[in-house]
Design a protein around this motif. Structure first.
Motif: not given
Lengths: 343, 352
Positions: A318, A321-322, A325, A327
């Motif tokens: 997680l 992946v974040l 990302s 953002m």
């Protein structure tokens, strides 16, 4: 001043920067919390120690990660690698057969046939994805579940123990003081690296991953490229299956390579290859695999139950992946550029 | 042409329904006692949790997403509720709502990450899968038997229908979920938004539909339904264990796909998924009636059947796309010819 900043930016933007930082962090953690982690000793001419242990145990994962990198680079994913490991191990154990310590089939044939079966699995996946136009995830999910059934069919639902000594060498042997499995990894890595850097295949794979229809229109046979990457991935999984079954001296249809898919995907993603396809980094994936294995070994060393490692890995997926990302990337860029303009 | 389009849309659903009738007829001809309505009702009783999961999954796939965490959330629900009821002596009236809330929250978190961070649903829910499975073993590495009188009473309660046939409480829960889902999918704004997003997310956004809210709601709803399926499953087995329903993700996806929902989103029906599960249940029943077949043959047949339906859909979709892209290319050529006159290459050469 200006020079050092641009140097720092160059280092930071290198694709291996974050994976290596993560690895350094885990090693630092172990340096403080795990006594004797960095101790290396020579017993009977073989190197021993936690570091060698990580590399040795991580060998199957490194193999999987190399194969998975190519698949993910084409914007696909292969969930069936764990099942292929089980099938391949089952085939090998079946071919070796009897409990007398003599093999029923010559070792070279055992290896060739098992890997041949793995290649068949890859062709199945590849055909479904490239010719059947099925989403890679769903296409490989079929083999992920059915594969364990097939492996059970081969082993008659039992755990087959392997008694043939020379077979143990693949996963447990030592050559020039280092585990033999590492040479296998090195060989596969070299093959994949040469294929992607010294031939046009690497370029084709990246092109297909970026945009498969435009690749098709520019004359790349995207269907064959996709077929190829799934076959290669299954072959890597097959080799991993041989290494694992030789290491644990048995073939277990239910548990061999169980949930290996996530580990492999995790390694690739940590290594900097995006799930959306395109640029891929084989070296990054191998480092990613070492990171995942170090994490697992560290968790075990701390005396936490094995299954709990899943929770930790899920959280790491997680976070990674974040981090990748859009953002977060935009936010990070803003922070770093501001700092750099200040200095 | 218009009529043909509608036919294509309904085609997978019609195939699924016909297949159900065919398999059922086959069973009735081949095996004695297969025609008893109780055989059919048993399929409902045994698969109630799968029906509920598939209904939730239908919404997710309709919105062009995927949820791999359903099986793990079901397992986690059984473990947590078993642990709460047995080890902590919490009454089921508190334990059951808590686990439902837990599942809903997991769905909410996954949906939010998928939407706000633009991460593929596949990887987020895969992480969810591992998180939930891992948490099962953090709580208990052993299977926990539920012996609470309330659980036992609900689990063993039989609702009798005319003719001496019976169903369980789980079937009633499934039927309620089905009715609500049918309303949500076909009569509510939420359902319309789900179909629109699955059809084309970009145009759904341009139409002013609440894309973010709908997407997050789809995963939240699925989290809730997975937890509900987990409660139903714990009623069925009266225990909780971390490796329960390993690989249920495929069954759920298979049920939805066999039921005629396109994996590319936007096309499909909740009722189709019900038929999908019914077909899988029928195959399982036939394998049991046959008696000589190994149980994993069910999986292999279901796998092949799924593949068959995916291939049909693939053919339908790629046929549609191909026609579209050919039309588009022809259009652009015509435009170019209009702009450039008789010989388009002349200007192109001059440009370069």
């Amino acid at each position: 001043m200006v020079d050092s900043t641009s140097m720092w930016t160059r280092i930071r933007s290198h694709h291996l920067f974050w994976p290596l930082m993560a690895l350094a962090l885990i090693m630092l953690f172990n340096l403080i919390f795990t006594p004797g982690f960095f101790k290396l000793e020579i017993k009977d001419g073989h190197l021993f120690g936690s570091l060698i242990d990580i590399l040795n145990r991580g060998a199957p994962l490194m193999l999987l990660a190399i194969g998975m990198t190519m698949v993910i680079a084409t914007a696909g994913v292969d969930l069936s690698v764990g099942a292929v490991i089980a099938i391949c191990a089952a085939v090998a154990a079946r071919l070796i057969g009897n409990e007398t310590g003599i093999t029923a089939t010559p070792l070279i044939l055992v290896i060739l046939i098992s890997l041949g079966v793995a290649i068949l699995c890859g062709i199945w996946n590849g055909l479904l994805v490239s010719r059947g136009n099925i989403q890679p995830m769903v296409a490989t999910l079929v083999l992920m579940v059915a594969g364990r059934g097939i492996a059970q069919l081969i082993t008659d639902g039992q755990i087959l123990t392997i008694y043939y000594e020379p077979y143990y060498f693949i996963g447990g042997g030592y050559l020039f003081g280092l585990p033999f499995s590492l040479y296998i990894v090195a060989g596969v890595f070299l093959f994949a690296w040469l294929l992607s850097k010294r031939t046009a295949i690497g370029l084709f794979v990246e092109s297909v991953g970026t945009n498969d229809s435009s690749s098709f229109y520019s004359g790349i046979s995207e269907k064959n490229i996709k077929l190829f990457v799934y076959v290669f991935c299954a072959l890597c999984a097959g080799i991993a299956g041989l290494v694992i079954s030789s290491n644990i001296k048995s073939a277990d249809a239910n548990n061999a390579g169980l949930l290996a898919e996530l580990d492999a995907i995790l390694a690739v993603v940590i290594g900097g290859t995006l799930m959306s396809g395109g640029r891929f980094y084989l070296g990054g994936s191998v480092i990613g695999a070492i990171i995942v294995q170090s994490m697992t070994t560290t968790i075990y060393a701390l005396g936490v139950p094995a299954e709990v490692a899943y929770v930790v890995k899920a959280l790491v997926v997680l976070v990674v992946v974040l981090l990748y990302s859009e953002m977060v990337k935009v936010a990070m860029d803003r922070i770093f550029t501001r700092k750099e303009t200040q200095t | 042409m218009e009529k043909l389009q509608v036919n294509r849309k309904f085609l997978p659903l019609i195939i699924a329904m016909s297949l159900f009738v065919l398999v059922y007829a086959f069973g009735m001809i081949q095996y004695k006692g297969f025609s008893s309505p109780q055989v059919f009702l048993n399929i409902l009783i045994d698969n109630a949790f799968l029906f509920i999961t598939c209904i939730g999954m239908t919404f997710v796939i309709l919105s062009e997403g995927i949820d791999l965490s359903v099986g793990a959330v079901i397992a986690l629900t059984t473990v947590v509720s078993a642990y709460m009821v047995e080890k902590m002596a919490i009454h089921p009236f508190i334990a059951i709502p808590s686990v439902l809330l837990m599942g809903t929250l997991m769905g909410l978190v996954m949906g939010s990450i998928i939407y706000f961070f633009k991460v593929q649903p596949f990887i987020v829910t895969l992480a969810g899968l591992f998180f939930a499975r891992g948490m099962c073993f953090v709580i208990s590495t052993e299977a926990i038997t539920i012996s609470h009188p309330f659980y036992r009473a609900v689990s063993l309660y039989r609702i009798y229908l005319p003719g001496g046939y019976f169903i369980s409480v789980s079937v009633v829960i499934f039927l309620v979920v089905l009715v609500v889902a049918l309303y949500l999918a076909h009569l509510s704004n939420f359902g319309r938004a789900v179909y629109a997003i699955g059809g084309n997310e970009h145009s759904a956004r341009l139409m002013g539909l609440p894309v973010g809210r709908t997407k997050i709601l789809v995963y939240t709803q699925n989290g809730f339904l997975s937890a509900l399926a987990g409660v139903v499953f714990s009623l069925y087995t009266l225990s909780g264990y971390g490796w329960y329903v390993n690989g249920l993700e495929l069954d759920a996806i298979a049920g939805v796909v066999i039921g005629g929902t396109l994996l590319t989103g936007g096309v499909g029906y909740v009722i189709g998924s019900v038929f999908g599960v019914l077909i899988m249940g029928l195959i399982q029943t036939i394998v049991i009636f046959q008696g000589t077949l190994n149980s994993w043959w069910t999986r292999i047949v279901v796998g092949l059947l799924t593949l068959f339906f995916i291939l049909i859909q693939g053919a339908l979709v790629s046929g549609k796309r191909k026609r579209l892209s050919v039309a588009r290319i022809e259009e652009s050529w015509e435009e170019q010819e209009d702009e450039l006159g008789a010989d388009p290459t002349k200007n192109l050469v001059a440009d370069s």
